[in-house]
Design an enzyme around this catalytic site. Structure first.
Site, PDB file in Angstrom:
ATOM      1  N   CYS A 199      -3.192 -37.065  57.320  1.00 60.80           N
ATOM      2  CA  CYS A 199      -4.071 -35.985  57.776  1.00 60.80           C
ATOM      3  C   CYS A 199      -3.464 -34.620  57.449  1.00 60.80           C
ATOM      4  O   CYS A 199      -3.461 -34.220  56.293  1.00 60.80           O
ATOM      5  CB  CYS A 199      -4.408 -36.147  59.259  1.00 60.80           C
ATOM      6  SG  CYS A 199      -5.776 -35.099  59.805  1.00 60.80           S
ATOM      7  N   HIS A 204      -5.233 -41.817  60.370  1.00 60.03           N
ATOM      8  CA  HIS A 204      -4.027 -41.913  61.188  1.00 60.03           C
ATOM      9  C   HIS A 204      -3.643 -43.359  61.503  1.00 60.03           C
ATOM     10  O   HIS A 204      -3.927 -43.839  62.600  1.00 60.03           O
ATOM     11  CB  HIS A 204      -4.237 -41.174  62.509  1.00 60.03           C
ATOM     12  CG  HIS A 204      -4.455 -39.709  62.368  1.00 60.03           C
ATOM     13  ND1 HIS A 204      -3.423 -38.826  62.166  1.00 60.03           N
ATOM     14  CD2 HIS A 204      -5.583 -38.961  62.374  1.00 60.03           C
ATOM     15  CE1 HIS A 204      -3.898 -37.597  62.071  1.00 60.03           C
ATOM     16  NE2 HIS A 204      -5.212 -37.652  62.180  1.00 60.03           N
ATOM     17  N   GLU A 261      -0.950 -44.323  62.464  1.00 60.27           N
ATOM     18  CA  GLU A 261      -0.023 -44.308  63.600  1.00 60.27           C
ATOM     19  C   GLU A 261      -0.743 -44.380  64.937  1.00 60.27           C
ATOM     20  O   GLU A 261      -0.107 -44.609  65.973  1.00 60.27           O
ATOM     21  CB  GLU A 261       0.865 -43.046  63.529  1.00 60.27           C
ATOM     22  CG  GLU A 261       0.183 -41.725  63.896  1.00 60.27           C
ATOM     23  CD  GLU A 261      -0.627 -41.088  62.751  1.00 60.27           C
ATOM     24  OE1 GLU A 261      -0.897 -41.788  61.753  1.00 60.27           O
ATOM     25  OE2 GLU A 261      -0.991 -39.905  62.882  1.00 60.27           O
TER      26      GLU A 261
END
Lengths: 325, 216
Positions: free
Chosen positions: B90, B183, B185
């Site tokens: 991002c 994302h 994560e």
């Protein structure tokens, strides 16, 4: 602009697909971490904040210390002013709605603010109920003074929490008290047997599932920032070392540097430059909150902090943090 | 590329996550879940100590300013020129791009791509979607897009790894550089992290090999 999306939100579990899911609502707060969200009242302030490295701005009509000074009823900011701020910066724009005022929240959602702060700094519209935040596509941040308040707001749909502190005072003592209270409550729960969590849930008036999640995670299930009293880089780093994941700074920036304001345009310009320096220094202090050498360096360039007022000497009726518990 | 990146071997590479602002803690946890050693990177000394770097999600305007303010921009560019593997998610993908639409500071400019910031609009337009990612075997990857960018141009040496159903590019690779608009994560799926750990370990083995010696 908003459309007729159906919020696909379970009771704070992960969801699948689409927009306005719990994951994307809580996810934006994840992206703000390690950052500073600055209160701004004009497009000019918003540009100063973005230039200093703010990760988001909070649009409001008056900074909290001016709300205190002005008295009267504090409401959602003027829509035109919020739109000007949205046009001025590319970082996320947040705005405040009164506690329980779900129509102010609907309006803020309609103009596309990125986060709504259901805030005790404004005059509450409902002294019993908070906004049903699950009903909105836009995510909400809410204040808390302890774990119970935080979990009640999360169960209502808040996707981010901030400890309240005492806004507009420049006194960090309440921010410290509230952050320590939240972490103290979390540590207590982690030391408990699973069969003791029901009573915790009963006493906090929250769903036991949220209490279990706090025990499992060892932290709040959403991002937690500190607010209400940060007036220097050292204050910001203190809150980070106490466990904040980022900070809100309200009056602490745009009430600093009063020593330059001699009533002239030139003085006003000097003050704005000083406020830029304060904003930049606080951003750097949040990144390097654990490095006293860097904290000392960034503190070299700052103007006088806001004069502030000591919370201990204020009458109870003037305190904002008790609103909406 | 290997179809399914193997789980990380015993840690010999040190991975770094740029920790100026953003969700760096989630990346550190994801790398550790892959069996890798991960550290937060805030200083030049930490930057020099890592074998690979993740630039996390966050605000690209903030990260760009802090890279300059703490004098990390040039050392990072030098390390990338020297072959350091870097993955940007991002805001991190924005920072890696040669060209960015609507960013008021220069990016790192390491990948031959153009990225448009906030390409989908405001937060209410953030979304989740399932993606097929080249080099990631198995089920589609559930991807979270938050005020996300898109890649609007890729240069000759850039491989497109994933597109949305409307064709917009959301993941790309150029040698040891990886850019994702979403994302990984924020979910429990560690396949992209495992892919990046494999890229880093291969780079470390390659550097350790004698000039005309074995291939990783």
């Amino acid at each position: 602009m908003t459309t007729n999306r159906t919020p696909n939100v379970s009771s704070n579990g992960t969801t699948h697909g689409g927009t306005a899911t719990w994951t994307v609502k809580a996810g934006l707060a994840q992206m703000l971490k390690g950052g500073v969200i600055m209160d701004v009242v004009t497009a000019e302030h918003a540009e100063v904040a973005q230039e200093a490295g703010a990760c988001a701005v909070m649009a409001l009509e008056r900074v909290p210390s001016d709300i205190r000074a002005a008295g009267g009823v504090a409401r959602m900011s003027h829509v035109k002013m919020i739109k000007e701020i949205q046009a001025a910066v590319s970082i996320p724009v947040m705005a405040k709605a009164r506690i329980g005022h779900f129509v102010e929240a609907q309006i803020l959602e309609a103009i596309g603010v990125d986060y709504i702060d259901e805030s005790e700094v404004l005059t509450p519209a409902d002294d019993v109920h908070h906004i049903d935040k699950h009903a909105f596509a836009v995510p909400f941040v809410c204040g808390c003074r302890n774990l119970g308040e935080a979990l009640r707001r999360i169960s209502e749909g808040a996707a981010m929490i901030r400890t309240k502190g005492e806004a507009g005072t420049g006194d960090i003592v309440e921010a410290v008290r509230h952050m320590r209270a939240v972490w103290g409550d979390i540590r207590d729960i982690q030391g408990m047997r699973d069969d003791e969590l029901y009573v915790v849930a009963k006493e906090m008036q929250v769903p036991v599932e949220l209490v279990r999640e706090v025990k499992r995670l060892g932290k709040l299930p959403v991002v937690n920032f500190s607010a209400g009293g940060v007036a220097s880089p050292a204050d910001a780093a203190l809150m980070m070392q106490l466990g904040a994941e980022g900070v809100f700074v309200g009056s602490g920036i745009f009430k600093s540097g009063a020593e330059f304001d001699d009533g002239t345009a030139a003085g006003r310009k000097k003050q704005l430059a000083a406020q830029r320096a304060m904003a930049t220094a606080i951003v750097k202090a949040v990144t390097h909150f654990n490095d006293p050498q860097i904290l000392a360096e960034v503190s070299m360039s700052i103007p006088d902090s806001m004069r502030g007022q000591s919370v201990a000497q204020m009458p109870a009726a003037e305190l904002l943090a008790g609103r909406g518990n | 590329m290997t179809p399914a990146p193997p789980p990380a071997r015993a840690a010999r590479a040190t991975l770094g996550v740029l920790a100026l602002q953003g969700d760096f803690a989630e990346h550190v946890a994801a790398l550790e879940a892959c069996g890798a050693t991960a550290i937060e990177v805030r200083t030049r000394a930490q930057l020099e100590a890592v074998d690979g770097l993740i630039i996390p999600g966050g605000e690209s305007t903030t990260i760009a300013r802090l890279l300059l303010a703490f004098e990390l921009m040039e050392p990072l560019r030098a390390r990338i020129a020297g072959g350091l593997p870097v993955w940007g998610t991002c805001a991190g993908a924005i920072m890696l791009a040669n060209e960015v639409t609507n960013l008021d500071r220069p990016p790192i400019a390491a990948m031959d791509i153009t990225v448009e910031r906030n390409a989908f609009g405001r937060q209410i337009d953030s979304f989740e979607a399932d993606l097929d990612i080249a080099g990631i075997a198995g089920a589609p990857f559930h991807a979270v897009f938050i005020r996300a960018p898109v890649i609007t141009r890729t240069g000759a040496g850039v491989q497109v790894l994933a597109r949305l159903t409307d064709g917009r590019i959301v993941a790309a690779r150029q040698g040891r550089l990886l850019a994702t608009a979403f994302h990984p994560e924020l979910t429990d799926d560690r396949r992209v992290h495992a892919l990046f750990v494999a890229i880093v370990e291969e780079a470390v083995e390659h550097a350790a090999a004698p000039a005309e010696g074995r291939r990783a």
